[in-house]
Design a protein around this motif. Sequence first.
Motif, PDB file in Angstrom:
ATOM      1  N   ILE A 155       0.843  -1.209   0.000  1.00  0.00           N
ATOM      2  CA  ILE A 155       0.000   0.000   0.000  1.00  0.00           C
ATOM      3  C   ILE A 155       0.871   1.248   0.000  1.00  0.00           C
ATOM      4  O   ILE A 155       0.594   2.222  -0.725  1.00  0.00           O
ATOM      5  N   ARG A 156       1.921   1.254   0.787  1.00  0.00           N
ATOM      6  CA  ARG A 156       2.767   2.447   0.868  1.00  0.00           C
ATOM      7  C   ARG A 156       3.532   2.688  -0.426  1.00  0.00           C
ATOM      8  O   ARG A 156       3.780   3.839  -0.808  1.00  0.00           O
ATOM      9  N   GLN A 244      -6.341   1.605   7.653  1.00  0.00           N
ATOM     10  CA  GLN A 244      -7.019   0.365   8.016  1.00  0.00           C
ATOM     11  C   GLN A 244      -6.007  -0.751   8.299  1.00  0.00           C
ATOM     12  O   GLN A 244      -6.167  -1.535   9.243  1.00  0.00           O
ATOM     13  N   GLU A 245      -4.946  -0.826   7.493  1.00  0.00           N
ATOM     14  CA  GLU A 245      -3.940  -1.860   7.701  1.00  0.00           C
ATOM     15  C   GLU A 245      -3.157  -1.608   8.992  1.00  0.00           C
ATOM     16  O   GLU A 245      -2.848  -2.546   9.729  1.00  0.00           O
ATOM     17  N   ILE A 246      -2.861  -0.348   9.259  1.00  0.00           N
ATOM     18  CA  ILE A 246      -2.163  -0.018  10.515  1.00  0.00           C
ATOM     19  C   ILE A 246      -3.025  -0.395  11.714  1.00  0.00           C
ATOM     20  O   ILE A 246      -2.542  -0.970  12.704  1.00  0.00           O
ATOM     21  N   LEU A 247      -4.335  -0.077  11.614  1.00  0.00           N
ATOM     22  CA  LEU A 247      -5.237  -0.421  12.708  1.00  0.00           C
ATOM     23  C   LEU A 247      -5.303  -1.934  12.894  1.00  0.00           C
ATOM     24  O   LEU A 247      -5.334  -2.442  14.021  1.00  0.00           O
ATOM     25  N   ARG A 248      -5.287  -2.686  11.774  1.00  0.00           N
ATOM     26  CA  ARG A 248      -5.322  -4.143  11.855  1.00  0.00           C
ATOM     27  C   ARG A 248      -4.056  -4.671  12.543  1.00  0.00           C
ATOM     28  O   ARG A 248      -4.112  -5.589  13.382  1.00  0.00           O
ATOM     29  N   ILE A 249      -2.909  -4.085  12.198  1.00  0.00           N
ATOM     30  CA  ILE A 249      -1.640  -4.518  12.806  1.00  0.00           C
ATOM     31  C   ILE A 249      -1.632  -4.233  14.304  1.00  0.00           C
ATOM     32  O   ILE A 249      -1.241  -5.077  15.120  1.00  0.00           O
TER      33      ILE A 249
END
Length: 803
Positions: A155-156, A244-249
């Motif tokens: 994503i980044r 969203q991915e950071i929150l999932r991690i």
Amino acid sequence: MIEQEYLSRLEYDKIVARLAENTSFSAGRELALALLPSTEVPEVRRRLQETTEAKELLARRADITIGGAHDVRPLARHAAIEGTLEPRDLLDIRDTLLAARRLRYQILDHEQDYPELADQAYVIQPLSSIIEDITRCLSDDGEVLDAASPALGNIRKQLVSARDRLLERLRSMVTSAQYAQYLQEPIVTERNGRYVIPLRVEFKGRIKGIVHDQSASGQTLFIEPLQTVELNNQWHELQLAERQEILRILKQLSLEVGRSAHDIIATVSALAVLDLAFAKARLSAELRAWPAELSPSVWPLSTGAETADAQTQSPQPSVYPLYLPKARHPLLDPQTVVPITVYLGGDFIALLVTGPNTGGKTVSLKTVGLLAAMNQAGLHIPTGEGARLPVFDGIFADIGDEQSIEQSLSTFSSHLTHIVDILSKADRGSLVLLDEVGAGTDPVEGAALAQALVAELLTKGCLTMCSTHYSQLKVYAFGTPGVENASVEFDVDTLSPTYRLTIGLPGRSNAFAIAAKLGLPEHIINAARALMAPEAMAHDALLERVRDTQDAAENALSEAQALRERVRQMEADLRAKLAEADETRRNALAESRAEGQRELDILRAEIAKLRGRIMRLGSAPEETIREVVEVIDRLAEAMEPPEAPAPVADKGDGALHVGDSVLVSSLGQTGELVQISGDQAVVAVGGFRLRTPLKGLVFQGRKAPVVSPEPRVQRTATASPGMELDLRGRRAEEALEMTDRYLNDAYLAGLPWVHIIHGKGTGVLKQVVRERLAGHPLVQSFRNGELAEGGDGITVVKLVPTN
């Protein structure tokens, strides 16, 4: 449980506050501030052992630390109910687990030496997977790293690409001639998370787009051109995907923490206990304190016979249940505080302390009570070595001038209220401290009441220490079994207290002496003396004579103890010399036995060769040879360590004489006997003179052997020449002469080994020195120096042992 009210009167709260200052993180600090004395003997013993182990470990391992730890127990509980933790919270958990894991291994490296600390270290869980996962996912600044997941990394990468395309399109617009005239200035900026360009308000509509903001002056509109809306949308969508991915991690890491919440909480709790133990150790070092020995909590009640015996014998404070030698109040400056020695519980269980105001009576009481409370909290106490304390089931103190305005109580009423409470709770396992007992009321009634209170506490069997001004109590202590006088001194010459506590004598009345020192007219003082009862004057004079007699006895005792110590030292020195002589004898006998064994081994080998030859020739039967071998074996088994050889005289007069040829047993060398002095002798061996015991010489003959020319060194003194001889810069001949002289002096001084420094250079000096050492009669062996000793530039020489 010892009540907080009485601990506060002893200023115990100031001790725990000072203890808390030595902790490393909040959980340890909370334990320190909540630390209370225990009344259970096993628990007190465990606490003291824990403090002692922590102090020893800190002295052994200076790198021991709990740095970086946090009280993350609330975070672990939050994660356990599936709450999501912030990056900073996760880093705090990681740092805490790192500090705990490091401390666990440091303690368990010495598990056998520190069992109490090891018990807590075993509670700590390494939890390495949590540490590694948080480290992999988060930077030290709390940023989620690209490596946290493949999806986040992808994503980044897309974010960077989308942003670059968007900015490239906008820059091409602001720099084109088509749009430049409509723009306030050729820049790209950001509003509300969207990239925009600044359009002059009068050209509104010339560039189609979405208005996101307006300048403060109203002259500029910030619009998102329609040409870049899709690119902006793509960039924004990727940002949402990143969040969203950071929150999932973070959620995943939090779930991992939650699954180990129980272990994390236990680890932090154990870390807090260890932090408290190290804080107690640091406080012990600050106070120059020691652990007290725990004495029995039940002491015998005193009897008249015991008191009579005690008055005729010197007291033995070390056997008292409460014995505080050279005790210092822990809150006073250790450089200026005057130590006191207090003992209780032997032939007396109540101590009445008298003396002037500001003389140290109150401090003495507080010192005893505070040290007892500290001991039961597991703290070391600032005393001399050998302190002993019981584990009290109650410590009660009525100390200080307290008036209760709210309850309309006077000083006397306030004191009496406290005493009533103490009497209802104190028992035979209690320590009771009463300051100015009976004060604040009519002196006659107050003295009578104080005497009755002491009698009641004596009946209960409490260890009691009271301060008072009443003369009646001095007389009461003299005549009552189980009660003893004590006093604090006052220097009349300087008009200042000495703070010295003396047990056995009551305090003196210094009123007249102080009044005269301050200039009160003599006729007034004489008038006051005339008003005193004759028996009171006689009492003071008798007390003065008793005190002078005690001072003289103490001085004589000090001199006797010093003399006894000197005698003990002389005895120890003599024992050491006898042991050294015995060791030398055993070594000589062992060497003789070893030499005999070597000769037997050689003989066996020769016989074996001979037997082989005979068997080949067939000239002797095997049985005969076997008998010879068996005889030799029996001789070897029966051989005992030979006695040290006695001086052997010739057939003439039966004694050794100067000029005889003798064998020096310890060296295995023959020389000429050149001097006899008592039981010592000087023997010339080669070019050297050796001092050796006469009994270690074996007569060889009257005719003196041929010896080398008179040696250059005639010295027989035993002064040490030092452990090193520096030959650097010397010529070979000069170096050899210095080496011979130095080895002779070193041997006579009894040095076991020496260093000869010749340097590296060309190696010539080293070669000639070592050639001389190889055949030297005083050299047992030599070797190269180790790297730390000087390497090839030095030769370490081991000298033959002296007898």
